[in-house]
Design an enzyme around this catalytic site. Sequence first.
Site, PDB file in Angstrom:
ATOM      1  N   GLU A  42       0.864  -1.189   0.000  1.00 23.78           N
ATOM      2  CA  GLU A  42       0.000   0.000   0.000  1.00 23.78           C
ATOM      3  C   GLU A  42       0.894   1.230   0.000  1.00 23.78           C
ATOM      4  O   GLU A  42       1.827   1.279   0.802  1.00 23.78           O
ATOM      5  CB  GLU A  42      -0.892   0.006   1.246  1.00 23.78           C
ATOM      6  CG  GLU A  42      -1.854  -1.167   1.294  1.00 23.78           C
ATOM      7  CD  GLU A  42      -2.729  -1.221   2.551  1.00 23.78           C
ATOM      8  OE1 GLU A  42      -2.731  -0.239   3.327  1.00 23.78           O
ATOM      9  OE2 GLU A  42      -3.400  -2.226   2.757  1.00 23.78           O
ATOM     10  N   HIS A  55      -7.629   1.224   1.534  1.00 23.76           N
ATOM     11  CA  HIS A  55      -7.664   1.032   2.996  1.00 23.76           C
ATOM     12  C   HIS A  55      -8.653   2.000   3.664  1.00 23.76           C
ATOM     13  O   HIS A  55      -8.277   2.835   4.492  1.00 23.76           O
ATOM     14  CB  HIS A  55      -6.249   1.208   3.576  1.00 23.76           C
ATOM     15  CG  HIS A  55      -6.031   0.457   4.853  1.00 23.76           C
ATOM     16  ND1 HIS A  55      -4.853  -0.175   5.152  1.00 23.76           N
ATOM     17  CD2 HIS A  55      -6.845   0.234   5.913  1.00 23.76           C
ATOM     18  CE1 HIS A  55      -4.942  -0.741   6.346  1.00 23.76           C
ATOM     19  NE2 HIS A  55      -6.153  -0.508   6.827  1.00 23.76           N
TER      20      HIS A  55
HETATM   21  N1  LIG Z   1      -9.570  -1.902   6.723  1.00 21.10           N
HETATM   22  C1  LIG Z   1      -9.509  -1.109   7.784  1.00 21.10           C
HETATM   23  O1  LIG Z   1      -9.514   0.111   7.687  1.00 21.10           O
HETATM   24  C2  LIG Z   1      -9.443  -1.728   9.150  1.00 21.10           C
HETATM   25  C3  LIG Z   1      -9.965  -1.027  10.248  1.00 21.10           C
HETATM   26  C4  LIG Z   1      -9.912  -1.639  11.498  1.00 21.10           C
HETATM   27  C5  LIG Z   1      -9.329  -2.897  11.646  1.00 21.10           C
HETATM   28  N2  LIG Z   1      -8.810  -3.517  10.553  1.00 21.10           N
HETATM   29  C6  LIG Z   1      -8.213  -4.862  10.679  1.00 21.10           C
HETATM   30  O2  LIG Z   1      -9.214  -5.751  11.150  1.00 21.10           O
HETATM   31  C7  LIG Z   1      -8.651  -6.576  12.144  1.00 21.10           C
HETATM   32  C8  LIG Z   1      -9.755  -7.056  13.075  1.00 21.10           C
HETATM   33  O3  LIG Z   1     -10.259  -5.975  13.815  1.00 21.10           O
HETATM   34  P1  LIG Z   1     -11.188  -6.212  15.091  1.00 21.10           P
HETATM   35  O4  LIG Z   1     -11.436  -4.872  15.669  1.00 21.10           O
HETATM   36  O5  LIG Z   1     -12.342  -7.059  14.758  1.00 21.10           O
HETATM   37  O6  LIG Z   1     -10.174  -7.013  16.021  1.00 21.10           O
HETATM   38  P2  LIG Z   1     -10.518  -7.981  17.217  1.00 21.10           P
HETATM   39  O7  LIG Z   1      -9.246  -8.171  17.953  1.00 21.10           O
HETATM   40  O8  LIG Z   1     -11.705  -7.500  17.964  1.00 21.10           O
HETATM   41  O9  LIG Z   1     -10.918  -9.358  16.492  1.00 21.10           O
HETATM   42  C9  LIG Z   1     -10.002 -10.188  15.865  1.00 21.10           C
HETATM   43  C10 LIG Z   1     -10.493 -11.619  16.003  1.00 21.10           C
HETATM   44  O10 LIG Z   1      -9.592 -12.466  15.289  1.00 21.10           O
HETATM   45  C11 LIG Z   1      -9.417 -13.647  16.052  1.00 21.10           C
HETATM   46  N3  LIG Z   1      -8.165 -14.288  15.675  1.00 21.10           N
HETATM   47  C12 LIG Z   1      -6.909 -13.948  16.053  1.00 21.10           C
HETATM   48  N4  LIG Z   1      -6.018 -14.788  15.493  1.00 21.10           N
HETATM   49  C13 LIG Z   1      -6.726 -15.668  14.752  1.00 21.10           C
HETATM   50  C14 LIG Z   1      -6.369 -16.769  13.942  1.00 21.10           C
HETATM   51  N5  LIG Z   1      -5.088 -17.141  13.788  1.00 21.10           N
HETATM   52  N6  LIG Z   1      -7.350 -17.434  13.298  1.00 21.10           N
HETATM   53  C15 LIG Z   1      -8.646 -17.077  13.468  1.00 21.10           C
HETATM   54  N7  LIG Z   1      -9.045 -16.052  14.240  1.00 21.10           N
HETATM   55  C16 LIG Z   1      -8.090 -15.348  14.870  1.00 21.10           C
HETATM   56  C17 LIG Z   1      -9.439 -13.185  17.494  1.00 21.10           C
HETATM   57  O11 LIG Z   1      -9.753 -14.240  18.386  1.00 21.10           O
HETATM   58  C18 LIG Z   1     -10.513 -12.119  17.454  1.00 21.10           C
HETATM   59  O12 LIG Z   1     -11.780 -12.641  17.789  1.00 21.10           O
HETATM   60  C19 LIG Z   1      -7.597  -5.687  12.815  1.00 21.10           C
HETATM   61  O13 LIG Z   1      -6.587  -6.436  13.450  1.00 21.10           O
HETATM   62  C20 LIG Z   1      -7.046  -4.900  11.656  1.00 21.10           C
HETATM   63  O14 LIG Z   1      -5.975  -5.602  11.083  1.00 21.10           O
HETATM   64  C21 LIG Z   1      -8.852  -2.968   9.325  1.00 21.10           C
HETATM   65  O1  LIG Z   2      -6.175  -1.419  11.964  1.00 19.41           O
HETATM   66  C1  LIG Z   2      -6.829  -0.394  11.740  1.00 19.41           C
HETATM   67  O2  LIG Z   2      -7.440   0.222  12.613  1.00 19.41           O
HETATM   68  C2  LIG Z   2      -6.908   0.152  10.341  1.00 19.41           C
HETATM   69  O3  LIG Z   2      -6.509  -0.801   9.443  1.00 19.41           O
HETATM   70  C3  LIG Z   2      -6.055   1.321  10.166  1.00 19.41           C
HETATM   71  O4  LIG Z   2      -6.107   2.158  11.231  1.00 19.41           O
HETATM   72  C4  LIG Z   2      -6.365   2.036   8.910  1.00 19.41           C
HETATM   73  O5  LIG Z   2      -5.280   2.805   8.584  1.00 19.41           O
HETATM   74  P1  LIG Z   2      -5.299   4.384   8.729  1.00 19.41           P
HETATM   75  O6  LIG Z   2      -6.380   4.860   7.820  1.00 19.41           O
HETATM   76  O7  LIG Z   2      -5.606   4.695  10.158  1.00 19.41           O
HETATM   77  O8  LIG Z   2      -3.952   4.810   8.325  1.00 19.41           O
END
Ligand SMILES: NC(=O)c1ccc[n+]([C@@H]2O[C@H](COP(=O)([O-])OP(=O)(O)OC[C@H]3O[C@@H](n4cnc5c(N)ncnc54)[C@H](O)[C@@H]3O)[C@@H](O)[C@H]2O)c1
Ligand SMILES: O=C(O)[C@H](O)[C@H](O)COP(=O)(O)O
Length: 298
Positions: free
Chosen positions: A254, A272
């Site tokens: 990215e 993203h």
């Molecule tokens: N695209 C975006 O802008 C954006 C925004 C926020 C979060 N995210 C991503 O989404 C992910 C999840 O966010 P969340 O708030 O739901 O996190 P969270 O920690 O609440 O949930 C993650 C889940 O994954 C499970 N997990 C961990 N390892 C695992 C494995 N090996 N196999 C199966 N399950 C597993 C955990 O038990 C947990 O229930 C973040 O870690 C981040 O990377 C992306």
């Molecule tokens: O893990 C997260 O919360 C999101 O993937 C992440 O914060 C998104 O990236 P940002 O837009 O904040 O740079």
Amino acid sequence: MKILANDGLDNIAVEELKKLDIEIDLNHYDDELLINKLKEVDIVIIRSATKLTSKILEKTKNTKLKLLIRAGVGLDNIDIEYAKNNGYIVRNTPNSSANSVAEFVIGAIVSLARFIPIANFTCKNKKWNKKQYQGIEIQGKTLGIIGMGNIGKLLAKKADALGMKVVFYDKFVNKCENYAYLSLEDLLRTSDFISIHTPFIKDNFISTNEFNIMKDGCYIVNTSRGDNLDEDALITAIENGKVAGCFMDVLKKEPIENEKLIQNDKIYLSPHLGGATDEAQQKIGMEIVDIVKEFMNM
Ligand SMILES: NC(=O)c1ccc[n+]([C@@H]2O[C@H](COP(=O)([O-])OP(=O)(O)OC[C@H]3O[C@@H](n4cnc5c(N)ncnc54)[C@H](O)[C@@H]3O)[C@@H](O)[C@H]2O)c1
Ligand SMILES: O=C(O)[C@H](O)[C@H](O)COP(=O)(O)O
């Protein structure tokens, strides 16, 4: 007290922090400049654009910098082990963007089912591809959620309300409402739509083996981390008809570099954007203000 918000911060949070008599630098720095700035502050706040590697943290180890805040959920851009072993406090904002991401995924699922992004693109190029873009309903289809955490749970609720059958796999959670818990293999085999919501697990967690197990013509949404999904294996799975389409909000590189993803009409991309809403950024900002207040009272 001084803070560097190297990737910016919501305005309301900035004002709240200033009320606490905190000096806040909102500029972005890289490399040596970043290291020098970090040495002057107590707290650094980063989004995904800044990486706090052990190389950087080693150079700021004996300075006033103590608190590293990830404005977001994924902590994969901070070397947590190094940080914790060397006296830094690491915090993230796990409670703020989940709803925005879950809403985004619903949009991605509907986009895939109804060809909305490509229909928009071709229509604007004066192509009336009505027959080509006959889609499917999502009602009655099975959504397989990998990772039933904050985002997974909210997504499940929304998808359930839209009439989808929700199943899930999680390494650490095996009960959630009355959604069926399946092994990863059974989820891959039975889902019409698969959405990934784990942290970064390992390079190519979803790769050729997993694609081969999937139901023919399934759809995939990835808003987790780009490295979880094998991009080359995905292209092959699309070319051989195993996967009907994929919505990728996160990529291995990215900003985007992989030309094969750009050229494939069955792959929809976004830069993203999952947590990129006014509401999520405001909530992240306020969660950070609370973290800073807690730190000041320590
Ligand atoms: N695209 C975006 O802008 C954006 C925004 C926020 C979060 N995210 C991503 O989404 C992910 C999840 O966010 P969340 O708030 O739901 O996190 P969270 O920690 O609440 O949930 C993650 C889940 O994954 C499970 N997990 C961990 N390892 C695992 C494995 N090996 N196999 C199966 N399950 C597993 C955990 O038990 C947990 O229930 C973040 O870690 C981040 O990377 C992306
Ligand atoms: O893990 C997260 O919360 C999101 O993937 C992440 O914060 C998104 O990236 P940002 O837009 O904040 O740079």
